[in-house]
Design a protein around this motif. Sequence first.
Motif, PDB file in Angstrom:
ATOM      1  N   ASN A   1       0.797  -1.218   0.000  1.00 55.58           N
ATOM      2  CA  ASN A   1       0.000   0.000   0.000  1.00 55.58           C
ATOM      3  C   ASN A   1       0.835   1.275   0.000  1.00 55.58           C
ATOM      4  O   ASN A   1       0.280   2.381   0.059  1.00 55.58           O
ATOM      5  N   GLU A   2       2.153   1.130  -0.040  1.00 52.48           N
ATOM      6  CA  GLU A   2       3.012   2.306  -0.136  1.00 52.48           C
ATOM      7  C   GLU A   2       2.860   2.965  -1.510  1.00 52.48           C
ATOM      8  O   GLU A   2       2.394   2.329  -2.473  1.00 52.48           O
ATOM      9  N   GLN A   3       3.268   4.217  -1.621  1.00 42.90           N
ATOM     10  CA  GLN A   3       3.223   4.922  -2.903  1.00 42.90           C
ATOM     11  C   GLN A   3       3.933   4.123  -3.994  1.00 42.90           C
ATOM     12  O   GLN A   3       3.482   4.053  -5.132  1.00 42.90           O
ATOM     13  N   PHE A   4       5.054   3.541  -3.608  1.00 42.08           N
ATOM     14  CA  PHE A   4       5.770   2.611  -4.473  1.00 42.08           C
ATOM     15  C   PHE A   4       5.835   1.293  -3.707  1.00 42.08           C
ATOM     16  O   PHE A   4       6.557   1.197  -2.706  1.00 42.08           O
TER      17      PHE A   4
ATOM     18  N   ARG B   1      11.977   6.640   3.026  1.00 39.58           N
ATOM     19  CA  ARG B   1      11.873   7.726   3.997  1.00 39.58           C
ATOM     20  C   ARG B   1      13.265   8.304   4.241  1.00 39.58           C
ATOM     21  O   ARG B   1      14.278   7.605   4.115  1.00 39.58           O
TER      22      ARG B   1
ATOM     23  N   TRP C   1       9.185   9.297   0.792  1.00 38.28           N
ATOM     24  CA  TRP C   1       9.548   9.148  -0.615  1.00 38.28           C
ATOM     25  C   TRP C   1      10.232  10.415  -1.135  1.00 38.28           C
ATOM     26  O   TRP C   1       9.718  11.127  -1.996  1.00 38.28           O
TER      27      TRP C   1
END
Length: 235
Positions: free
Chosen positions: A49-52, A160, A126
């Motif tokens: 579910n992370e952006q990437f 991060r 990110w």
Amino acid sequence: MPITRRIFLLSGIGAALSACVQDDGEGITAEPTGSDPTTFASSYGALPNEQFPIPAVDLKKLKPKYRRRIVDFQTAEIPGTIIVDTPSRYLYLVLENGQAMRYGVGIGRDGFTWGGRGRIQYKRAWPRWTPPSEMIDRQPELEKYRNGMEPGLDNPLGARALYIFQNGQDTLYRLHGTQDASTIGKAVSSGCVRLVNQDVIDLFNRARPGASIIVRQSRGEDIAQKESHQTVGAI
């Protein structure tokens, strides 16, 4: 151990830290995750579910001693303080009740290390990575990133980044993520402290902008901290 700009210039560290430099920006304040995993497998599983989307860590490449866990930890530092024990390749986030969250880290190569006390000025999810001109001069293939490298799994700063300042000035050092679990426990970076992406996300969610950070460079330094031999458990 105070750090001054003069030390950076004399040691050449200012240029050596180039792999960690990126665009400035406002910090992100995030709440800690709602529940803690109880096994190493769940701690290092995929994060779709992370952006990437982040794949699971190959635990064959991450030695057990460098996997995230809560430990008993005696220190005079207040909860929320981050302590990087460079010789042992551990980062500690001081918790309440004489405990700390311990993470395995990769550190800078010989000649590219830093020590002292600073603050986490801000943090970025990110982040973009921007190599300075000096680095591009040495590595012309990086010219295409002069205006910044887009976020993503291949970005050197990972998922991060937490930015270390001292006396209001950017030290050029970062705590950041990596996809390469095999580098944890090794001296491989251009000066920054790296954690696997799953760990840097956990740290990012717990740490607060303005938190104190201490980077201990040698075993002889007294930073009033001691980890007991008994670990509490995996997180």
